[in-house]
Design a protein around this motif. Sequence first.
Motif, PDB file in Angstrom:
ATOM      1  N   LYS A 147     -15.306  41.256  -6.602  1.00 53.04           N
ATOM      2  CA  LYS A 147     -16.017  40.576  -5.879  1.00 53.04           C
ATOM      3  C   LYS A 147     -16.771  41.518  -4.739  1.00 53.04           C
ATOM      4  CE  LYS A 147     -13.331  36.469  -5.906  1.00 53.04           C
ATOM      5  NZ  LYS A 147     -14.062  35.467  -6.450  1.00 53.04           N
ATOM      6  N   THR A 148     -16.316  42.720  -4.802  1.00 46.27           N
ATOM      7  CA  THR A 148     -16.873  43.625  -4.003  1.00 46.27           C
ATOM      8  C   THR A 148     -18.406  44.103  -4.522  1.00 46.27           C
ATOM      9  OG1 THR A 148     -14.750  44.346  -3.359  1.00 46.27           O
ATOM     10  CG2 THR A 148     -16.737  45.789  -2.763  1.00 46.27           C
ATOM     11  N   THR A 163     -21.022  45.386  -9.219  1.00 46.12           N
ATOM     12  CA  THR A 163     -19.794  45.169  -8.297  1.00 46.12           C
ATOM     13  C   THR A 163     -19.226  46.670  -8.320  1.00 46.12           C
ATOM     14  OG1 THR A 163     -18.476  44.460  -9.995  1.00 46.12           O
ATOM     15  CG2 THR A 163     -19.328  42.682  -8.497  1.00 46.12           C
ATOM     16  N   PHE A 164     -18.229  46.975  -7.213  1.00 42.60           N
ATOM     17  CA  PHE A 164     -17.588  47.964  -7.110  1.00 42.60           C
ATOM     18  C   PHE A 164     -16.619  48.151  -8.342  1.00 42.60           C
ATOM     19  CE2 PHE A 164     -14.503  51.081  -5.666  1.00 42.60           C
ATOM     20  CZ  PHE A 164     -15.257  52.326  -5.227  1.00 42.60           C
ATOM     21  N   ALA A 165     -16.255  46.938  -8.834  1.00 41.61           N
ATOM     22  CA  ALA A 165     -15.309  47.028 -10.030  1.00 41.61           C
ATOM     23  C   ALA A 165     -16.062  47.353 -11.490  1.00 41.61           C
ATOM     24  CB  ALA A 165     -14.652  45.929 -10.202  1.00 41.61           C
ATOM     25  N   ASP A 353     -17.984  45.814   3.583  1.00 39.72           N
ATOM     26  CA  ASP A 353     -18.974  45.295   4.546  1.00 39.72           C
ATOM     27  C   ASP A 353     -20.566  46.019   4.405  1.00 39.72           C
ATOM     28  OD1 ASP A 353     -17.592  43.194   5.319  1.00 39.72           O
ATOM     29  OD2 ASP A 353     -16.890  44.103   7.209  1.00 39.72           O
ATOM     30  N   VAL A 354     -20.041  47.525   4.383  1.00 39.52           N
ATOM     31  CA  VAL A 354     -21.070  48.601   4.215  1.00 39.52           C
ATOM     32  C   VAL A 354     -21.956  48.448   2.768  1.00 39.52           C
ATOM     33  CG1 VAL A 354     -21.776  50.819   4.145  1.00 39.52           C
ATOM     34  CG2 VAL A 354     -19.957  50.252   5.695  1.00 39.52           C
ATOM     35  N   LEU A 355     -20.957  48.106   1.853  1.00 41.77           N
ATOM     36  CA  LEU A 355     -21.670  47.813   0.424  1.00 41.77           C
ATOM     37  C   LEU A 355     -22.387  46.709   0.288  1.00 41.77           C
ATOM     38  CD1 LEU A 355     -18.479  48.967  -1.626  1.00 41.77           C
ATOM     39  CD2 LEU A 355     -20.739  50.069  -1.502  1.00 41.77           C
ATOM     40  N   LYS A 356     -21.965  45.410   0.949  1.00 42.08           N
ATOM     41  CA  LYS A 356     -22.581  44.232   0.964  1.00 42.08           C
ATOM     42  C   LYS A 356     -23.907  44.544   1.820  1.00 42.08           C
ATOM     43  CE  LYS A 356     -22.297  39.477   1.921  1.00 42.08           C
ATOM     44  NZ  LYS A 356     -21.223  38.435   2.528  1.00 42.08           N
TER      45      LYS A 356
END
Length: 456
Positions: A147-148, A163-165, A353-356
């Motif tokens: 979800k990231t 997503t990071f995944a 949070d930074v990635l979002k």
Amino acid sequence: MKMWAGRFSEQNAKEVDIFNNSLHFDKVLYKYDILGSIAHVKMLSKQNIISKDDEEKLVKSLNDLMKDIDEGKVTFDEEYEDIHMAVESILTDRIGDSAKRIHTCRSRNDQVALDMKMYVKAEIKEVISLIKNLLYTLLEIAKDNTKTIMPGYTHMQRAQTVTFAHHLCAYSEMFRRDVDRLKDTYKRTNVMPLGAGALACSTFDIDRDYVAELLDFDNITLNSLDTVSDRDYVIELLNDLAIIMMHLSRFSEEIIYWASDEFKFIVVSDKYSTGSSMMPQKKNPDVAELIRGKTGRVYGNLMAMLTVMKGIPLAYNKDMQEDKEATFDSVNTVKQCISIFTGMISTITVNEDVLKEACVNSFMNATDVAEYLVKKGCPFRDAHFIVGNLVGKCVNEDKFLQDLTLSEFKEQSGLFEDDIYEVLHVTTGMNKKNMTASPKEEIVKRYIDEILDEIK
């Protein structure tokens, strides 16, 4: 006196002995040289070429020698020239004439080919194991980050939301291909060379298939000239290792800039960082940088071996002694790099949070807006132009697409309605991508589960 000195009337110059000597690096092969000799001796006895008594003496002495080397009880004298001569000379000192029969029906040319193939097979298995551990580590991190959201890039410009995944799983695919390449190389390496002799076999009735069975080879080589002059399997391994390092280097490059103050996407653990001798504030990603740097050396070893082999006529030539240092160095470097990279990546902290924020404050939803228009009947090229105008307007006014009013959208196309704001949400487009390979959460989760099952 050297074992091959019968034809010579003068001793080698001292500098020739030093130049020719390979024992200081090929002693790494001692285990394979001894195991190959044990199999060879058993075959000679089976074929009644040596006596059963000689077989028993030799096999016992070879096993004792391997144990003594393992335990550090043997010091190799540089006068032995190489590991093959060292083993035979030590055996001769220990048991006498029986040891002088061990080299019947073989040459150092096919002997070293056997040793190298056994070494390459063993190291391929070890590298595959390390890659699988890295894969497991990446996928476990991915499971926690389906979800990231983060920016996906092309040309190092923010492009579309992933997503990071999903990003980690891209590297998972690279490392899976690395495993496949290593398995292919293993298949072509797993062909037993002993019995080719110096270049044209022996007049004795030897059983090469029996030796292959004892040493766990699938097949035997079919041409003696090719057998002693083949180093394709070494070049293949060096190529495989170079590609692995390329993948690690790409990943390391991303770790380096993700951890920078300019990105702040991740934090690398102190355990895998270093400081500056002058600047107290520094926290440097030296592990990632060293992996990136060591890639060049592994590339160099591949190029060195290709260059060594490019002009060698059949069959064996001494040039081929150069295969070992390059191979040993690349194998050791890659194993170390995979292991330490796995440790480093397992300890990172992901700044969600930074990635979002990087996804929200961007134009990465522009393609989704274009596809919104296409679904309402607009040709894609026209939709592309319309959305490009909207982006240009936003850039000039220092805002993003989601900041525009509906009337501003309609100025560009009457196809826009209130539902455009749902499309503009940072995850809407991503979650509508139902095809295999997409970054949608359910697709990524399924992928992770499948690959975890695969690498068990």
